[in-house]
Scaffold this motif. Structure first.
Motif: not given
Ligand code: ZN
Length: 93
Positions: A61-79
């Motif tokens: 539930g954390a909100e990413p800040g302006p110099d942040q991003y969400i890192h995933t190992d898998r996503c809707d594109v590949c999984d």
């Protein structure tokens, strides 16, 4: 003499390990409705994420800040879904 059609083709890297695309992640977001971008380390996809979609991806539930991003190992594109999503700082060098 017959030239080899595929003899000199360099194989693309498809090992599932992609380096973080810092420049792409740091670009201005296309609209204020977007909170951040996600980067999938599994397939290399980078896409903007709508604010309302963040809680569905990042379970903390954390909100990413302006110099942040969400890192995933898998996503809707590949999984079928986002796996191991966590907020990280963009690794500016
Ligand atoms: Zn992916």
């Amino acid at each position: 003499m017959e030239a080899k059609l595929f003899g000199s083709v360099v194989q693309p890297e498809t090992k599932g390990v992609h380096s973080v695309p810092v420049t792409e992640l740091a670009e201005p977001l296309p609209h204020e409705d977007y909170a951040t971008r996600f980067f999938c380390g599994g397939c290399g996809t980078v896409l903007p994420v709508l604010r309302e979609a963040v809680p569905g991806i990042v379970s903390s539930g954390a909100e990413p800040g302006p110099d942040q991003y969400i890192h995933t190992d898998r996503c809707d594109v590949c999984d079928s879904g986002f796996e191991n999503a966590r907020i990280k700082n963009i690794p500016f060098s």
